[in-house]
Design a protein around this motif. Structure first.
Motif, PDB file in Angstrom:
ATOM      1  N   ARG A 171      21.062  33.564  33.211  1.00 24.05           N
ATOM      2  CA  ARG A 171      19.768  33.173  32.644  1.00 24.05           C
ATOM      3  C   ARG A 171      19.945  32.413  31.339  1.00 24.05           C
ATOM      4  O   ARG A 171      19.231  31.438  31.076  1.00 24.05           O
ATOM      5  CB  ARG A 171      18.911  34.422  32.432  1.00 24.05           C
ATOM      6  N   LEU A 172      20.891  32.844  30.531  1.00 26.02           N
ATOM      7  CA  LEU A 172      21.142  32.144  29.278  1.00 26.02           C
ATOM      8  C   LEU A 172      21.628  30.721  29.536  1.00 26.02           C
ATOM      9  O   LEU A 172      21.139  29.762  28.939  1.00 26.02           O
ATOM     10  CB  LEU A 172      22.177  32.916  28.444  1.00 26.02           C
ATOM     11  N   TYR A 173      22.590  30.575  30.443  1.00 28.06           N
ATOM     12  CA  TYR A 173      23.145  29.249  30.726  1.00 28.06           C
ATOM     13  C   TYR A 173      22.077  28.318  31.306  1.00 28.06           C
ATOM     14  O   TYR A 173      21.926  27.175  30.873  1.00 28.06           O
ATOM     15  CB  TYR A 173      24.321  29.369  31.692  1.00 28.06           C
ATOM     16  N   PHE A 174      21.333  28.811  32.280  1.00 26.64           N
ATOM     17  CA  PHE A 174      20.384  27.932  32.970  1.00 26.64           C
ATOM     18  C   PHE A 174      19.076  27.745  32.205  1.00 26.64           C
ATOM     19  O   PHE A 174      18.242  26.939  32.600  1.00 26.64           O
ATOM     20  CB  PHE A 174      20.149  28.426  34.396  1.00 26.64           C
ATOM     21  N   ARG A 175      18.929  28.455  31.089  1.00 25.37           N
ATOM     22  CA  ARG A 175      17.828  28.126  30.185  1.00 25.37           C
ATOM     23  C   ARG A 175      18.036  26.731  29.599  1.00 25.37           C
ATOM     24  O   ARG A 175      17.083  25.994  29.349  1.00 25.37           O
ATOM     25  CB  ARG A 175      17.767  29.165  29.062  1.00 25.37           C
ATOM     26  N   TYR A 176      19.311  26.369  29.415  1.00 24.08           N
ATOM     27  CA  TYR A 176      19.645  25.058  28.845  1.00 24.08           C
ATOM     28  C   TYR A 176      20.084  24.052  29.917  1.00 24.08           C
ATOM     29  O   TYR A 176      20.132  22.858  29.654  1.00 24.08           O
ATOM     30  CB  TYR A 176      20.749  25.226  27.792  1.00 24.08           C
ATOM     31  N   GLN A 177      20.420  24.562  31.106  1.00 20.17           N
ATOM     32  CA  GLN A 177      20.830  23.698  32.217  1.00 20.17           C
ATOM     33  C   GLN A 177      19.984  24.055  33.437  1.00 20.17           C
ATOM     34  O   GLN A 177      20.485  24.587  34.425  1.00 20.17           O
ATOM     35  CB  GLN A 177      22.327  23.907  32.517  1.00 20.17           C
ATOM     36  N   PRO A 178      18.679  23.782  33.389  1.00 15.93           N
ATOM     37  CA  PRO A 178      17.803  24.223  34.481  1.00 15.93           C
ATOM     38  C   PRO A 178      18.145  23.558  35.804  1.00 15.93           C
ATOM     39  O   PRO A 178      18.673  22.445  35.858  1.00 15.93           O
ATOM     40  CB  PRO A 178      16.405  23.819  34.002  1.00 15.93           C
ATOM     41  N   THR A 179      17.841  24.262  36.883  1.00 16.67           N
ATOM     42  CA  THR A 179      18.093  23.755  38.221  1.00 16.67           C
ATOM     43  C   THR A 179      16.928  24.128  39.126  1.00 16.67           C
ATOM     44  O   THR A 179      16.366  25.224  38.992  1.00 16.67           O
ATOM     45  CB  THR A 179      19.395  24.319  38.813  1.00 16.67           C
ATOM     46  N   PRO A 180      16.534  23.259  40.052  1.00 22.07           N
ATOM     47  CA  PRO A 180      15.493  23.611  41.011  1.00 22.07           C
ATOM     48  C   PRO A 180      15.998  24.511  42.137  1.00 22.07           C
ATOM     49  O   PRO A 180      15.205  25.059  42.904  1.00 22.07           O
ATOM     50  CB  PRO A 180      15.048  22.250  41.558  1.00 22.07           C
ATOM     51  N   VAL A 181      17.311  24.658  42.254  1.00 23.96           N
ATOM     52  CA  VAL A 181      17.893  25.546  43.264  1.00 23.96           C
ATOM     53  C   VAL A 181      17.596  26.990  42.868  1.00 23.96           C
ATOM     54  O   VAL A 181      17.732  27.368  41.698  1.00 23.96           O
ATOM     55  CB  VAL A 181      19.414  25.320  43.364  1.00 23.96           C
ATOM     56  N   THR A 182      17.177  27.809  43.824  1.00 22.74           N
ATOM     57  CA  THR A 182      16.972  29.231  43.536  1.00 22.74           C
ATOM     58  C   THR A 182      18.325  29.879  43.313  1.00 22.74           C
ATOM     59  O   THR A 182      19.181  29.877  44.203  1.00 22.74           O
ATOM     60  CB  THR A 182      16.229  29.927  44.686  1.00 22.74           C
ATOM     61  N   LEU A 183      18.528  30.406  42.117  1.00 25.37           N
ATOM     62  CA  LEU A 183      19.836  30.861  41.693  1.00 25.37           C
ATOM     63  C   LEU A 183      19.893  32.384  41.696  1.00 25.37           C
ATOM     64  O   LEU A 183      19.173  33.046  40.951  1.00 25.37           O
ATOM     65  CB  LEU A 183      20.116  30.333  40.279  1.00 25.37           C
ATOM     66  N   LEU A 184      20.751  32.938  42.551  1.00 29.02           N
ATOM     67  CA  LEU A 184      20.896  34.379  42.685  1.00 29.02           C
ATOM     68  C   LEU A 184      22.230  34.831  42.106  1.00 29.02           C
ATOM     69  O   LEU A 184      23.205  34.071  42.097  1.00 29.02           O
ATOM     70  CB  LEU A 184      20.803  34.774  44.158  1.00 29.02           C
ATOM     71  N   CYS A 185      22.265  36.073  41.626  1.00 32.28           N
ATOM     72  CA  CYS A 185      23.465  36.564  40.939  1.00 32.28           C
ATOM     73  C   CYS A 185      24.045  37.781  41.647  1.00 32.28           C
ATOM     74  O   CYS A 185      23.325  38.740  41.959  1.00 32.28           O
ATOM     75  CB  CYS A 185      23.114  36.932  39.492  1.00 32.28           C
ATOM     76  N   ASP A 186      25.346  37.728  41.891  1.00 34.28           N
ATOM     77  CA  ASP A 186      26.061  38.825  42.543  1.00 34.28           C
ATOM     78  C   ASP A 186      27.444  38.929  41.898  1.00 34.28           C
ATOM     79  O   ASP A 186      28.442  38.445  42.440  1.00 34.28           O
ATOM     80  CB  ASP A 186      26.179  38.562  44.049  1.00 34.28           C
ATOM     81  N   PRO A 187      27.525  39.548  40.703  1.00 27.61           N
ATOM     82  CA  PRO A 187      28.797  39.589  39.993  1.00 27.61           C
ATOM     83  C   PRO A 187      29.899  40.357  40.713  1.00 27.61           C
ATOM     84  O   PRO A 187      31.078  40.174  40.399  1.00 27.61           O
ATOM     85  CB  PRO A 187      28.432  40.246  38.654  1.00 27.61           C
ATOM     86  N   ASP A 188      29.539  41.204  41.662  1.00 32.88           N
ATOM     87  CA  ASP A 188      30.545  41.976  42.405  1.00 32.88           C
ATOM     88  C   ASP A 188      30.898  41.367  43.756  1.00 32.88           C
ATOM     89  O   ASP A 188      31.710  41.926  44.499  1.00 32.88           O
ATOM     90  CB  ASP A 188      30.046  43.409  42.609  1.00 32.88           C
ATOM     91  N   CYS A 189      30.281  40.230  44.095  1.00 37.57           N
ATOM     92  CA  CYS A 189      30.598  39.506  45.338  1.00 37.57           C
ATOM     93  C   CYS A 189      30.299  40.304  46.603  1.00 37.57           C
ATOM     94  O   CYS A 189      30.876  40.029  47.656  1.00 37.57           O
ATOM     95  CB  CYS A 189      32.067  39.058  45.351  1.00 37.57           C
ATOM     96  N   HIS A 190      29.389  41.258  46.534  1.00 37.61           N
ATOM     97  CA  HIS A 190      29.070  42.031  47.737  1.00 37.61           C
ATOM     98  C   HIS A 190      28.478  41.140  48.830  1.00 37.61           C
ATOM     99  O   HIS A 190      28.778  41.311  50.016  1.00 37.61           O
ATOM    100  CB  HIS A 190      28.090  43.154  47.389  1.00 37.61           C
ATOM    101  N   THR A 191      27.632  40.183  48.433  1.00 32.91           N
ATOM    102  CA  THR A 191      27.008  39.318  49.423  1.00 32.91           C
ATOM    103  C   THR A 191      27.989  38.291  49.946  1.00 32.91           C
ATOM    104  O   THR A 191      27.936  37.910  51.120  1.00 32.91           O
ATOM    105  CB  THR A 191      25.762  38.630  48.835  1.00 32.91           C
ATOM    106  N   HIS A 192      28.899  37.831  49.092  1.00 30.67           N
ATOM    107  CA  HIS A 192      29.983  36.967  49.564  1.00 30.67           C
ATOM    108  C   HIS A 192      30.729  37.654  50.706  1.00 30.67           C
ATOM    109  O   HIS A 192      31.017  37.055  51.737  1.00 30.67           O
ATOM    110  CB  HIS A 192      30.978  36.675  48.433  1.00 30.67           C
ATOM    111  N   ARG A 193      31.027  38.955  50.492  1.00 31.95           N
ATOM    112  CA  ARG A 193      31.746  39.730  51.511  1.00 31.95           C
ATOM    113  C   ARG A 193      30.917  39.858  52.786  1.00 31.95           C
ATOM    114  O   ARG A 193      31.437  39.760  53.896  1.00 31.95           O
ATOM    115  CB  ARG A 193      32.059  41.147  50.994  1.00 31.95           C
TER     116      ARG A 193
END
Length: 226
Positions: free
Chosen positions: A84-106
């Motif tokens: 959220r901090l990064y994309f406050r300054y680098q906004p993107t129209p892509v819906t950005l989801l966060c998975d720091p443990d990579c469970h969804t990658h798996r």
């Protein structure tokens, strides 16, 4: 040994997921998206300059994707507060989801490699397990920005410096714990079934950080529509 999970293939159902978003309110889940086609990309954390560039490319495709009725999502391996901090300054129209443990990658089967210990008798099997020598021998320049192909970690350092991107504590922790995570793109149809998939560097470490081009993504969307 790296976990030899198999990436999802066309015709297979997408697994359930519910992840916090960095640039919209609340959680985004598979159930929220049912009835709509969507492209979902699984990336490394913000520490990866090539992943940041691919996010920019996906953003540029938004008008075409929306016109085709396809949502665009990206899952990054970064804590939501940092994202959220990064994309406050680098906004993107892509819906950005966060998975720091990579469970969804798996869950989608995006591979993660591991390095064999020195002197191991176990044979390497890219991308699941590799020798350090095999990785160090790789040379990449997928965006053409480097003066010459560089070892992947050197390439990251050069481009992060070019971007003025400084890794914070969260970025360093993600890099240490998930630095060998690969990237995957999946196109899911309105019924929740995989229609197209692409996995980074599936056969060769020299293909690291080569992601689908806009033309490839648009062609996949056209095929899905038919």
């Amino acid at each position: 040994m790296g976990d030899q999970i198999r990436p999802l293939r066309p015709g297979e159902p997408a697994p359930a997921f519910a992840l916090p978003a960095a640039n919209v309110e609340g959680l985004v889940s598979l159930d929220n998206l049912r009835g709509r086609a969507f492209l979902i990309g699984f990336f490394r954390g913000l520490h990866c300059p090539f992943c940041r560039r691919q996010l920019g490319q996906l953003a540029s495709l938004q008008p075409t994707m929306r016109a085709a009725g396809v949502e665009t999502l990206a899952v990054i391996n970064t804590p939501v507060e940092r994202a959220r901090l990064y994309f406050r300054y680098q906004p993107t129209p892509v819906t950005l989801l966060c998975d720091p443990d990579c469970h969804t990658h798996r869950a989608f089967g995006v591979p993660r490699g591991e390095f064999l210990p020195d002197g191991s008798c176990e044979p390497p099997e890219w991308p699941y397990r590799a020798t350090m020598a095999q990785f160090k021998a790789a040379r990449i320049n997928p965006t053409g920005e480097l003066p010459e192909p560089l070892q992947p970690m050197e390439a990251n350092t050069v481009l992060n410096a070019k971007d003025g991107f400084e890794l914070d504590e969260a970025d360093h922790a993600i890099l240490a714990n998930h630095g060998t995570q690969l990237v995957g793109h999946f196109l899911i149809d309105a019924a929740g079934v995989v229609g197209w998939a692409q996995i980074e560097a599936r056969d060769d470490p020299n293909n690291l950080c080569i992601f689908p081009t806009p033309a490839q993504i648009i062609a996949a969307v056209g095929s899905l529509e038919r």
